[in-house]
Design a protein around this motif. Structure first.
Motif, PDB file in Angstrom:
ATOM      1  N   LEU A  17       0.867  -1.178   0.000  1.00  0.00           N
ATOM      2  CA  LEU A  17       0.000   0.000   0.000  1.00  0.00           C
ATOM      3  C   LEU A  17       0.903   1.227   0.000  1.00  0.00           C
ATOM      4  O   LEU A  17       1.739   1.392   0.881  1.00  0.00           O
ATOM      5  CB  LEU A  17      -0.889   0.025   1.233  1.00  0.00           C
ATOM      6  N   ILE A  18       0.748   2.067  -0.997  1.00  0.00           N
ATOM      7  CA  ILE A  18       1.542   3.279  -1.112  1.00  0.00           C
ATOM      8  C   ILE A  18       0.707   4.443  -0.598  1.00  0.00           C
ATOM      9  O   ILE A  18      -0.402   4.684  -1.087  1.00  0.00           O
ATOM     10  CB  ILE A  18       1.977   3.515  -2.584  1.00  0.00           C
ATOM     11  N   TRP A  19       1.241   5.181   0.373  1.00  0.00           N
ATOM     12  CA  TRP A  19       0.481   6.237   1.021  1.00  0.00           C
ATOM     13  C   TRP A  19       0.641   7.591   0.333  1.00  0.00           C
ATOM     14  O   TRP A  19      -0.295   8.362   0.268  1.00  0.00           O
ATOM     15  CB  TRP A  19       0.882   6.360   2.487  1.00  0.00           C
ATOM     16  N   ASN A  20       1.838   7.904  -0.130  1.00  0.00           N
ATOM     17  CA  ASN A  20       2.063   9.196  -0.779  1.00  0.00           C
ATOM     18  C   ASN A  20       3.264   9.078  -1.717  1.00  0.00           C
ATOM     19  O   ASN A  20       3.881   8.019  -1.826  1.00  0.00           O
ATOM     20  CB  ASN A  20       2.261  10.318   0.250  1.00  0.00           C
ATOM     21  N   GLN A  21       3.598  10.161  -2.361  1.00  0.00           N
ATOM     22  CA  GLN A  21       4.681  10.141  -3.345  1.00  0.00           C
ATOM     23  C   GLN A  21       6.034   9.856  -2.693  1.00  0.00           C
ATOM     24  O   GLN A  21       6.851   9.125  -3.247  1.00  0.00           O
ATOM     25  CB  GLN A  21       4.735  11.460  -4.097  1.00  0.00           C
ATOM     26  N   ALA A  22       6.280  10.396  -1.505  1.00  0.00           N
ATOM     27  CA  ALA A  22       7.543  10.137  -0.812  1.00  0.00           C
ATOM     28  C   ALA A  22       7.682   8.649  -0.476  1.00  0.00           C
ATOM     29  O   ALA A  22       8.776   8.072  -0.603  1.00  0.00           O
ATOM     30  CB  ALA A  22       7.623  10.979   0.455  1.00  0.00           C
ATOM     31  N   LEU A  24       6.273   6.171  -2.147  1.00  0.00           N
ATOM     32  CA  LEU A  24       6.494   5.495  -3.419  1.00  0.00           C
ATOM     33  C   LEU A  24       7.951   5.600  -3.855  1.00  0.00           C
ATOM     34  O   LEU A  24       8.567   4.601  -4.244  1.00  0.00           O
ATOM     35  CB  LEU A  24       5.590   6.091  -4.501  1.00  0.00           C
ATOM     36  N   ILE A  25       8.535   6.789  -3.746  1.00  0.00           N
ATOM     37  CA  ILE A  25       9.935   6.984  -4.151  1.00  0.00           C
ATOM     38  C   ILE A  25      10.863   6.155  -3.270  1.00  0.00           C
ATOM     39  O   ILE A  25      11.796   5.514  -3.758  1.00  0.00           O
ATOM     40  CB  ILE A  25      10.292   8.481  -4.124  1.00  0.00           C
ATOM     41  N   ALA A  27      10.124   3.333  -1.640  1.00  0.00           N
ATOM     42  CA  ALA A  27       9.940   1.919  -1.976  1.00  0.00           C
ATOM     43  C   ALA A  27      10.620   1.581  -3.305  1.00  0.00           C
ATOM     44  O   ALA A  27      11.266   0.537  -3.428  1.00  0.00           O
ATOM     45  CB  ALA A  27       8.454   1.586  -2.036  1.00  0.00           C
ATOM     46  N   LEU A  28      10.499   2.447  -4.285  1.00  0.00           N
ATOM     47  CA  LEU A  28      11.130   2.189  -5.589  1.00  0.00           C
ATOM     48  C   LEU A  28      12.648   2.214  -5.489  1.00  0.00           C
ATOM     49  O   LEU A  28      13.331   1.403  -6.129  1.00  0.00           O
ATOM     50  CB  LEU A  28      10.644   3.194  -6.631  1.00  0.00           C
ATOM     51  N   ARG A  29      13.205   3.120  -4.696  1.00  0.00           N
ATOM     52  CA  ARG A  29      14.673   3.156  -4.528  1.00  0.00           C
ATOM     53  C   ARG A  29      15.181   1.895  -3.841  1.00  0.00           C
ATOM     54  O   ARG A  29      16.201   1.337  -4.222  1.00  0.00           O
ATOM     55  CB  ARG A  29      15.081   4.395  -3.742  1.00  0.00           C
ATOM     56  N   GLU A  30      14.488   1.452  -2.798  1.00  0.00           N
ATOM     57  CA  GLU A  30      14.883   0.218  -2.115  1.00  0.00           C
ATOM     58  C   GLU A  30      14.781  -0.987  -3.050  1.00  0.00           C
ATOM     59  O   GLU A  30      15.647  -1.852  -3.060  1.00  0.00           O
ATOM     60  CB  GLU A  30      14.014  -0.014  -0.879  1.00  0.00           C
ATOM     61  N   PHE A  31      13.709  -1.044  -3.831  1.00  0.00           N
ATOM     62  CA  PHE A  31      13.548  -2.160  -4.752  1.00  0.00           C
ATOM     63  C   PHE A  31      14.623  -2.124  -5.833  1.00  0.00           C
ATOM     64  O   PHE A  31      15.174  -3.163  -6.195  1.00  0.00           O
ATOM     65  CB  PHE A  31      12.162  -2.147  -5.394  1.00  0.00           C
ATOM     66  N   GLU A  32      14.947  -0.938  -6.335  1.00  0.00           N
ATOM     67  CA  GLU A  32      16.001  -0.817  -7.349  1.00  0.00           C
ATOM     68  C   GLU A  32      17.344  -1.281  -6.786  1.00  0.00           C
ATOM     69  O   GLU A  32      18.091  -2.002  -7.443  1.00  0.00           O
ATOM     70  CB  GLU A  32      16.102   0.628  -7.818  1.00  0.00           C
ATOM     71  N   ARG A  33      17.668  -0.873  -5.545  1.00  0.00           N
ATOM     72  CA  ARG A  33      18.918  -1.316  -4.921  1.00  0.00           C
ATOM     73  C   ARG A  33      18.935  -2.833  -4.778  1.00  0.00           C
ATOM     74  O   ARG A  33      19.907  -3.498  -5.111  1.00  0.00           O
ATOM     75  CB  ARG A  33      19.080  -0.661  -3.544  1.00  0.00           C
ATOM     76  N   HIS A  34      17.839  -3.402  -4.300  1.00  0.00           N
ATOM     77  CA  HIS A  34      17.735  -4.854  -4.148  1.00  0.00           C
ATOM     78  C   HIS A  34      17.865  -5.544  -5.507  1.00  0.00           C
ATOM     79  O   HIS A  34      18.574  -6.541  -5.648  1.00  0.00           O
ATOM     80  CB  HIS A  34      16.393  -5.197  -3.505  1.00  0.00           C
ATOM     81  N   ARG A  70      19.728 -13.636   7.093  1.00  0.00           N
ATOM     82  CA  ARG A  70      18.648 -13.067   6.290  1.00  0.00           C
ATOM     83  C   ARG A  70      18.398 -11.633   6.732  1.00  0.00           C
ATOM     84  O   ARG A  70      18.282 -11.351   7.924  1.00  0.00           O
ATOM     85  CB  ARG A  70      17.380 -13.894   6.471  1.00  0.00           C
ATOM     86  N   HIS A  71      18.321 -10.736   5.757  1.00  0.00           N
ATOM     87  CA  HIS A  71      18.008  -9.333   6.015  1.00  0.00           C
ATOM     88  C   HIS A  71      16.707  -9.007   5.292  1.00  0.00           C
ATOM     89  O   HIS A  71      16.612  -9.181   4.089  1.00  0.00           O
ATOM     90  CB  HIS A  71      19.121  -8.415   5.499  1.00  0.00           C
ATOM     91  N   ASP A  72      15.726  -8.557   6.044  1.00  0.00           N
ATOM     92  CA  ASP A  72      14.456  -8.165   5.441  1.00  0.00           C
ATOM     93  C   ASP A  72      14.516  -6.707   5.031  1.00  0.00           C
ATOM     94  O   ASP A  72      15.036  -5.865   5.763  1.00  0.00           O
ATOM     95  CB  ASP A  72      13.311  -8.374   6.421  1.00  0.00           C
ATOM     96  N   GLN A  73      13.985  -6.412   3.868  1.00  0.00           N
ATOM     97  CA  GLN A  73      13.913  -5.055   3.346  1.00  0.00           C
ATOM     98  C   GLN A  73      12.451  -4.706   3.119  1.00  0.00           C
ATOM     99  O   GLN A  73      11.637  -5.574   2.832  1.00  0.00           O
ATOM    100  CB  GLN A  73      14.686  -4.940   2.029  1.00  0.00           C
ATOM    101  N   LEU A  74      12.131  -3.439   3.212  1.00  0.00           N
ATOM    102  CA  LEU A  74      10.767  -2.939   2.993  1.00  0.00           C
ATOM    103  C   LEU A  74       9.755  -3.676   3.857  1.00  0.00           C
ATOM    104  O   LEU A  74       8.738  -4.172   3.382  1.00  0.00           O
ATOM    105  CB  LEU A  74      10.383  -3.021   1.522  1.00  0.00           C
ATOM    106  N   GLY A  75      10.056  -3.783   5.140  1.00  0.00           N
ATOM    107  CA  GLY A  75       9.115  -4.383   6.077  1.00  0.00           C
ATOM    108  C   GLY A  75       8.899  -5.871   5.878  1.00  0.00           C
ATOM    109  O   GLY A  75       7.836  -6.396   6.189  1.00  0.00           O
ATOM    110  N   GLY A  76       9.886  -6.569   5.338  1.00  0.00           N
ATOM    111  CA  GLY A  76       9.778  -8.007   5.141  1.00  0.00           C
ATOM    112  C   GLY A  76       9.276  -8.409   3.767  1.00  0.00           C
ATOM    113  O   GLY A  76       9.115  -9.595   3.493  1.00  0.00           O
ATOM    114  N   LEU A  77       9.060  -7.450   2.896  1.00  0.00           N
ATOM    115  CA  LEU A  77       8.603  -7.764   1.545  1.00  0.00           C
ATOM    116  C   LEU A  77       9.719  -8.380   0.697  1.00  0.00           C
ATOM    117  O   LEU A  77       9.503  -9.309  -0.060  1.00  0.00           O
ATOM    118  CB  LEU A  77       8.064  -6.506   0.859  1.00  0.00           C
TER     119      LEU A  77
END
Length: 85
Positions: A17-22, A24-25, A27-34, A70-77
């Motif tokens: 669930l994305i709450w606002n633009q900040a 979203l940005i 989450a996308l940066r963390e996913f890109e790094r991963h 194991r390291h969880d990122q983005l709240g375990g996602l």
């Protein structure tokens, strides 16, 4: 690019669930790094784009002493695993 967008959508955006633009940005940066540093990719020997593949472990004694963290990122996602020396 289409493959990255599809992967991002299925592994991140469909489960978050994305709450606002900040948010979203972030989450996308963390996913890109991963995606670029940890996640193996289809291609030459499943290499990561920004990191070389580690040397394979062939010594049976080393395999029995293998400790994985194991390291969880983005709240375990997202889950990242590494060998603890």
């Amino acid at each position: 690019m289409e493959r990255w967008i599809q992967t991002c959508r299925h592994e991140l955006l469909d489960r978050t669930l994305i709450w606002n633009q900040a948010h979203l940005i972030h989450a996308l940066r963390e996913f890109e790094r991963h995606h670029n540093r940890h996640r193996p990719h289809r291609g030459i020997a499943n290499a990561r784009p920004l990191l070389p593949l580690p040397e394979p472990l062939t010594d049976p004694a080393a395999l029995t002493r293998l400790h994985v963290r194991r390291h969880d990122q983005l709240g375990g996602l997202l889950h990242e695993y590494e060998n603890a020396a």
